[in-house]
Design a protein around this motif. Sequence first.
Motif, PDB file in Angstrom:
ATOM      1  N   PRO A   1     -39.769  -8.853   1.428  1.00 39.15           N
ATOM      2  CA  PRO A   1     -39.630 -10.271   1.077  1.00 39.15           C
ATOM      3  C   PRO A   1     -40.964 -10.882   0.628  1.00 39.15           C
ATOM      4  O   PRO A   1     -42.023 -10.548   1.163  1.00 39.15           O
ATOM      5  CB  PRO A   1     -39.155 -10.914   2.386  1.00 39.15           C
ATOM      6  N   ILE A   2     -40.892 -11.762  -0.346  1.00 42.34           N
ATOM      7  CA  ILE A   2     -42.071 -12.490  -0.813  1.00 42.34           C
ATOM      8  C   ILE A   2     -42.015 -13.909  -0.248  1.00 42.34           C
ATOM      9  O   ILE A   2     -41.024 -14.621  -0.458  1.00 42.34           O
ATOM     10  CB  ILE A   2     -42.101 -12.575  -2.356  1.00 42.34           C
ATOM     11  N   PRO A   3     -43.046 -14.339   0.457  1.00 38.95           N
ATOM     12  CA  PRO A   3     -43.064 -15.726   0.945  1.00 38.95           C
ATOM     13  C   PRO A   3     -42.999 -16.706  -0.231  1.00 38.95           C
ATOM     14  O   PRO A   3     -43.559 -16.457  -1.302  1.00 38.95           O
ATOM     15  CB  PRO A   3     -44.410 -15.827   1.673  1.00 38.95           C
ATOM     16  N   ARG A   4     -42.319 -17.824  -0.042  1.00 41.00           N
ATOM     17  CA  ARG A   4     -42.175 -18.818  -1.102  1.00 41.00           C
ATOM     18  C   ARG A   4     -43.530 -19.304  -1.596  1.00 41.00           C
ATOM     19  O   ARG A   4     -43.690 -19.647  -2.771  1.00 41.00           O
ATOM     20  CB  ARG A   4     -41.358 -20.004  -0.598  1.00 41.00           C
ATOM     21  N   SER A   5     -44.516 -19.315  -0.685  1.00 41.48           N
ATOM     22  CA  SER A   5     -45.833 -19.836  -1.047  1.00 41.48           C
ATOM     23  C   SER A   5     -46.541 -18.991  -2.097  1.00 41.48           C
ATOM     24  O   SER A   5     -47.519 -19.435  -2.699  1.00 41.48           O
ATOM     25  CB  SER A   5     -46.712 -19.933   0.205  1.00 41.48           C
ATOM     26  N   LEU A   6     -46.059 -17.759  -2.331  1.00 43.54           N
ATOM     27  CA  LEU A   6     -46.717 -16.867  -3.298  1.00 43.54           C
ATOM     28  C   LEU A   6     -46.008 -16.826  -4.654  1.00 43.54           C
ATOM     29  O   LEU A   6     -46.525 -16.212  -5.594  1.00 43.54           O
ATOM     30  CB  LEU A   6     -46.788 -15.442  -2.734  1.00 43.54           C
ATOM     31  N   ILE A   7     -44.861 -17.452  -4.761  1.00 45.25           N
ATOM     32  CA  ILE A   7     -44.068 -17.328  -5.981  1.00 45.25           C
ATOM     33  C   ILE A   7     -44.810 -17.853  -7.205  1.00 45.25           C
ATOM     34  O   ILE A   7     -44.888 -17.177  -8.247  1.00 45.25           O
ATOM     35  CB  ILE A   7     -42.714 -18.052  -5.828  1.00 45.25           C
TER      36      ILE A   7
ATOM     37  N   VAL B   1     -41.905  -6.708  -9.176  1.00 42.31           N
ATOM     38  CA  VAL B   1     -41.783  -8.084  -8.679  1.00 42.31           C
ATOM     39  C   VAL B   1     -40.457  -8.688  -9.148  1.00 42.31           C
ATOM     40  O   VAL B   1     -40.226  -8.869 -10.338  1.00 42.31           O
ATOM     41  CB  VAL B   1     -42.961  -8.952  -9.185  1.00 42.31           C
ATOM     42  N   ASP B   2     -39.595  -8.970  -8.177  1.00 43.21           N
ATOM     43  CA  ASP B   2     -38.309  -9.618  -8.467  1.00 43.21           C
ATOM     44  C   ASP B   2     -38.416 -11.060  -7.998  1.00 43.21           C
ATOM     45  O   ASP B   2     -38.200 -11.376  -6.814  1.00 43.21           O
ATOM     46  CB  ASP B   2     -37.175  -8.895  -7.738  1.00 43.21           C
ATOM     47  N   LEU B   3     -38.775 -11.953  -8.915  1.00 46.40           N
ATOM     48  CA  LEU B   3     -39.007 -13.351  -8.558  1.00 46.40           C
ATOM     49  C   LEU B   3     -37.714 -14.073  -8.196  1.00 46.40           C
ATOM     50  O   LEU B   3     -37.712 -14.980  -7.364  1.00 46.40           O
ATOM     51  CB  LEU B   3     -39.704 -14.064  -9.715  1.00 46.40           C
ATOM     52  N   MET B   4     -36.599 -13.672  -8.806  1.00 50.50           N
ATOM     53  CA  MET B   4     -35.315 -14.316  -8.509  1.00 50.50           C
ATOM     54  C   MET B   4     -34.886 -14.033  -7.069  1.00 50.50           C
ATOM     55  O   MET B   4     -34.413 -14.931  -6.369  1.00 50.50           O
ATOM     56  CB  MET B   4     -34.249 -13.835  -9.492  1.00 50.50           C
ATOM     57  N   ARG B   5     -35.036 -12.804  -6.642  1.00 47.57           N
ATOM     58  CA  ARG B   5     -34.638 -12.421  -5.276  1.00 47.57           C
ATOM     59  C   ARG B   5     -35.781 -12.563  -4.280  1.00 47.57           C
ATOM     60  O   ARG B   5     -35.599 -12.365  -3.091  1.00 47.57           O
ATOM     61  CB  ARG B   5     -34.138 -10.974  -5.272  1.00 47.57           C
ATOM     62  N   ARG B   6     -36.954 -12.887  -4.773  1.00 50.78           N
ATOM     63  CA  ARG B   6     -38.170 -12.983  -3.947  1.00 50.78           C
ATOM     64  C   ARG B   6     -38.376 -11.665  -3.175  1.00 50.78           C
ATOM     65  O   ARG B   6     -38.476 -11.642  -1.955  1.00 50.78           O
ATOM     66  CB  ARG B   6     -38.086 -14.161  -2.976  1.00 50.78           C
ATOM     67  N   ARG B   7     -38.464 -10.595  -3.940  1.00 55.11           N
ATOM     68  CA  ARG B   7     -38.659  -9.284  -3.335  1.00 55.11           C
ATOM     69  C   ARG B   7     -39.705  -8.487  -4.118  1.00 55.11           C
ATOM     70  O   ARG B   7     -39.794  -8.590  -5.348  1.00 55.11           O
ATOM     71  CB  ARG B   7     -37.352  -8.476  -3.301  1.00 55.11           C
ATOM     72  N   LEU B   8     -40.474  -7.684  -3.385  1.00 55.62           N
ATOM     73  CA  LEU B   8     -41.359  -6.695  -3.988  1.00 55.62           C
ATOM     74  C   LEU B   8     -40.722  -5.331  -3.775  1.00 55.62           C
ATOM     75  O   LEU B   8     -40.370  -4.978  -2.640  1.00 55.62           O
ATOM     76  CB  LEU B   8     -42.747  -6.707  -3.337  1.00 55.62           C
ATOM     77  N   ARG B   9     -40.573  -4.562  -4.837  1.00 52.12           N
ATOM     78  CA  ARG B   9     -40.008  -3.216  -4.733  1.00 52.12           C
ATOM     79  C   ARG B   9     -41.160  -2.239  -4.553  1.00 52.12           C
ATOM     80  O   ARG B   9     -41.939  -1.993  -5.477  1.00 52.12           O
ATOM     81  CB  ARG B   9     -39.213  -2.878  -5.989  1.00 52.12           C
ATOM     82  N   VAL B  10     -41.272  -1.675  -3.351  1.00 55.24           N
ATOM     83  CA  VAL B  10     -42.356  -0.739  -3.042  1.00 55.24           C
ATOM     84  C   VAL B  10     -41.803   0.678  -3.182  1.00 55.24           C
ATOM     85  O   VAL B  10     -41.050   1.157  -2.333  1.00 55.24           O
ATOM     86  CB  VAL B  10     -42.897  -0.962  -1.612  1.00 55.24           C
ATOM     87  N   SER B  11     -42.165   1.339  -4.271  1.00 52.14           N
ATOM     88  CA  SER B  11     -41.621   2.674  -4.544  1.00 52.14           C
ATOM     89  C   SER B  11     -42.699   3.691  -4.887  1.00 52.14           C
ATOM     90  O   SER B  11     -42.408   4.873  -5.054  1.00 52.14           O
ATOM     91  CB  SER B  11     -40.619   2.611  -5.705  1.00 52.14           C
ATOM     92  N   GLU B  12     -43.961   3.236  -4.989  1.00 54.18           N
ATOM     93  CA  GLU B  12     -45.055   4.134  -5.344  1.00 54.18           C
ATOM     94  C   GLU B  12     -46.277   3.840  -4.487  1.00 54.18           C
ATOM     95  O   GLU B  12     -46.400   2.768  -3.880  1.00 54.18           O
ATOM     96  CB  GLU B  12     -45.452   3.969  -6.817  1.00 54.18           C
ATOM     97  N   SER B  13     -47.183   4.792  -4.476  1.00 56.95           N
ATOM     98  CA  SER B  13     -48.481   4.609  -3.833  1.00 56.95           C
ATOM     99  C   SER B  13     -49.508   5.365  -4.660  1.00 56.95           C
ATOM    100  O   SER B  13     -49.187   6.386  -5.282  1.00 56.95           O
ATOM    101  CB  SER B  13     -48.462   5.153  -2.396  1.00 56.95           C
ATOM    102  N   VAL B  14     -50.722   4.849  -4.700  1.00 55.66           N
ATOM    103  CA  VAL B  14     -51.778   5.517  -5.458  1.00 55.66           C
ATOM    104  C   VAL B  14     -53.013   5.622  -4.587  1.00 55.66           C
ATOM    105  O   VAL B  14     -53.351   4.693  -3.849  1.00 55.66           O
ATOM    106  CB  VAL B  14     -52.085   4.755  -6.777  1.00 55.66           C
TER     107      VAL B  14
END
Length: 331
Positions: A240-246, A206-219
């Motif tokens: 991208p992370i919607p502002r409403s979820l920050i 979770v990159d809150l500054m850039r509002r991004r989720l880094r998806v690099s794994e799956s389980v």
Amino acid sequence: MSGFVEKRANGRWRARYRGPDNRERSKTFDRRVDADRWLAGVAFGIARGEWTDPARARITVGQWSSQWMTAKSPSLKATTRQDYQSLLRTCILPTWERVPLAAVTHGDVAAWVAELAAQMGPSRCRKSATLLSGIMAAAVRDQRIARNPCDGVSLPRLPQQHQRFLTMSELHDLANHAGDYRLMILVLGLCGLRFGECAALRVRSVDLMRRRLRVSESVSEVNGHLVWSTPKTHQSRDVPIPRSLIDALITQTAGKNPEDVLFSSPNGDPLRLANWRQRVWDPAVASADLGWLTPHDLRHTAASLAIRSGASVKHVQRMLGHKDAAMTLNV
């Protein structure tokens, strides 16, 4: 090719030829016309570049599929490997295990597919036929057989699937009935992650500054064990992370270590889909009175809401992690 037919002392006819590998081969028949026809077929195959060494086609489908799986396994995800093994064990090998590759005919495959279609749903039947076709295609590439006997076999049609899309209001209503997993429902429904990708998110993702989720794994759960791997397309992506979820994500990550999973079970372990569906998803869907709904429908919902808000196809493709835009358009 040099070849000829000769009559043997016992009255039978033997056709002989020297193949492209300069080795001599022969086959015996009761009638000369059959020997001549066989020799003509061999000559035709050699002329078209379709000749294969008959000895290499004597291996059985069971033996060849075992070799194929061994070579293929390193590149397969654990869930795909499990699916292939299940299809081989229950659908393919009961019929074809002891049959030599050379003996598998187009007509036999068509009859087998028709028999499967009468015993199971069209999806599993198609998967079985597709897997057998892939195995036989590898035999063609390995020059064990000249043609794939599965080519052109008619497969049962899949029933038309009606995709489910939630409105923003319905999505929030569902999330409000999910208790501690309200945020997870919103991440699934607004960011378009697959369940395994969402369950594999870590605090450092979770990159809150850039509002991004880094998806690099799956389980995913395979035979009762959690298996970690790359996303479905084997490529990482930033969503991208919607502002409403920050604000909710700030709370969710507070006090956790970077390697901790973002969403966990009550005892802190990574989520397992079957358990989570029974414990969280199904009760929430029932409480929200949404009828039949699967977690994957939230992925379609995310795409629908993104398009409605004006996102381009390319943006939606990157968000969903599709291999190309054509797949996004098709879905």
